[in-house]
Design an enzyme around this catalytic site. Sequence first.
Site, PDB file in Angstrom:
ATOM      1  N   GLN A 105       0.830  -1.213   0.000  1.00 38.65           N
ATOM      2  CA  GLN A 105       0.000   0.000   0.000  1.00 38.65           C
ATOM      3  C   GLN A 105       0.865   1.265   0.000  1.00 38.65           C
ATOM      4  OE1 GLN A 105       0.007  -2.350   2.314  1.00 38.65           O
ATOM      5  NE2 GLN A 105       0.033  -1.530   4.400  1.00 38.65           N
ATOM      6  N   GLU A 136      26.273 -10.298  -4.897  1.00 40.23           N
ATOM      7  CA  GLU A 136      25.985  -8.938  -4.415  1.00 40.23           C
ATOM      8  C   GLU A 136      27.229  -8.361  -3.742  1.00 40.23           C
ATOM      9  OE1 GLU A 136      22.911  -6.719  -1.294  1.00 40.23           O
ATOM     10  OE2 GLU A 136      23.254  -8.880  -1.154  1.00 40.23           O
ATOM     11  N   HIS A 137      27.772  -9.094  -2.774  1.00 40.87           N
ATOM     12  CA  HIS A 137      29.005  -8.701  -2.082  1.00 40.87           C
ATOM     13  C   HIS A 137      30.090  -9.731  -2.387  1.00 40.87           C
ATOM     14  CE1 HIS A 137      25.641  -7.354   0.630  1.00 40.87           C
ATOM     15  NE2 HIS A 137      26.290  -6.213   0.514  1.00 40.87           N
ATOM     16  N   HIS A 162       8.591  11.963 -43.062  1.00 39.45           N
ATOM     17  CA  HIS A 162       9.935  12.132 -42.505  1.00 39.45           C
ATOM     18  C   HIS A 162      10.866  12.690 -43.582  1.00 39.45           C
ATOM     19  CE1 HIS A 162       8.519   9.667 -39.199  1.00 39.45           C
ATOM     20  NE2 HIS A 162       9.694   9.753 -38.579  1.00 39.45           N
ATOM     21  N   HIS A 185      21.176 -12.116   8.380  1.00 41.62           N
ATOM     22  CA  HIS A 185      20.180 -11.185   7.838  1.00 41.62           C
ATOM     23  C   HIS A 185      18.814 -11.841   7.709  1.00 41.62           C
ATOM     24  CE1 HIS A 185      21.819  -7.317   6.834  1.00 41.62           C
ATOM     25  NE2 HIS A 185      22.870  -7.833   6.244  1.00 41.62           N
ATOM     26  N   GLU A 204      12.679   3.631 -45.601  1.00 39.62           N
ATOM     27  CA  GLU A 204      11.764   3.110 -44.578  1.00 39.62           C
ATOM     28  C   GLU A 204      10.310   3.400 -44.935  1.00 39.62           C
ATOM     29  OE1 GLU A 204      12.914   4.510 -40.719  1.00 39.62           O
ATOM     30  OE2 GLU A 204      14.720   3.261 -40.666  1.00 39.62           O
TER      31      GLU A 204
END
Length: 430
Positions: A191, A329-330, A422, A264, A417
């Site tokens: 939320q 990560e590390h 263009h 952790h 193209e």
Amino acid sequence: MRCLNSADANFNEQLTDLLAFETVNDPQLLTTVDDIIAQVRANGDKTVLELTQKFDQHPATSMDELHLSQTELKQAFDALDDGVKQALTTAAERVKSFHEHQLQASWTYQDELGNTLGQKVTALDKVGIYVPGGLASYPSSVLMNAIPAKVAGVEQVIMVVPAPKGVLNPLVLAAAYLAEVDKVITIGGAQAVAALAYGTDSIPQVDKITGPGNKFVAAAKRAVFGQVGIDMIAGPSEVLVYAEGQDNDRADWLAMDLLSQAEHDTVAQAIFVTTSAEQLKQVETEINKALAQLPKKDIAGESIANRGALILVKNRAEGMAMINRIAPEHLELSVDEPEALLEDIRHAGAIFMGRHTPEAIGDYCAGPNHVLPTSGTARFSSPLGVYDFQKKSSLIYCSPEGSKPLAKVADKLAQKEDLMAHALSARYRT
């Protein structure tokens, strides 16, 4: 803890199994999060307040009670013990100093035709940062998310942090004060992400959302990407420690560095890679010895048992290949000359070089950001930085004469193209 040997016939299958982890692909989770986002979009503050009362058991009866004043943030900082206050201040100063080196400036140059080309660098207007809440929250996450945004020049940094049962960690508020966060709102979960992404009567809509959170937060960030920018979909924290059984190695240091990640989360990942079979056994022994003494031994123990590994490789070259495959990560390099390995390392979120550089220092006060790519995404992602809070606009100025040769090129390519408007648009300039 798993012990793997790269020489085993089924090693690749074992490693693939070890690294497998799905962050936000549970259909039930995604359905729940989509429903929450839809409710917030339809009812705004009313839904945010109701869900905060329901999920966080927050006693607030109005949204006003969920907004904290700058005075409250300063009071939290002033009330800190002097030692803690100094430590937090030192960390903030170091984080700011490092990220000031990342500032990018606008630039231009003139081509051989006399046209001016360049890039304009602009800070984002509003950024939302998500900080995990409760007593087990992390003030360091406030510094790592808010300070780079402020260094980049973001006008308004809005922090959301859940307060279960109305309880907040004062260190988080003190960190918000130090980092000059503009607005703090005590909400969390999907939320909070939805409120930041779409805005409500009391919560400004932001341009980007950064910061870690649980699986509901991660799923919500994925769902609102495109409406707003996000930093990344973060998975569990992880570390890979590499060593070669050299005389200066301390098995107890290596073991504790692995456990510092394992504590952790039960799904955090700690991997030790070594060229020495003897060292592998020593580290395993030290892990078992140290684990029993940790206050969070249950969490660390489950992490080590289910997602941890000790890996024996043949030589340094195989070790470097292992690092690049895992893309941690590390990454800790516990060797005599870590700089010598850098050229061979292509994929890692943050590299900690030498025995006196534990990952824990990087978490708090080294200076570089601790918001890092996880789950192998270091193959294509970078740490959170000032550049995440800046955007670039291309600058193109064609002089009357300088535009003609370019218009002829554009005319010809546009015809190929089959885009005649263009072609004519360019041709008119000739």
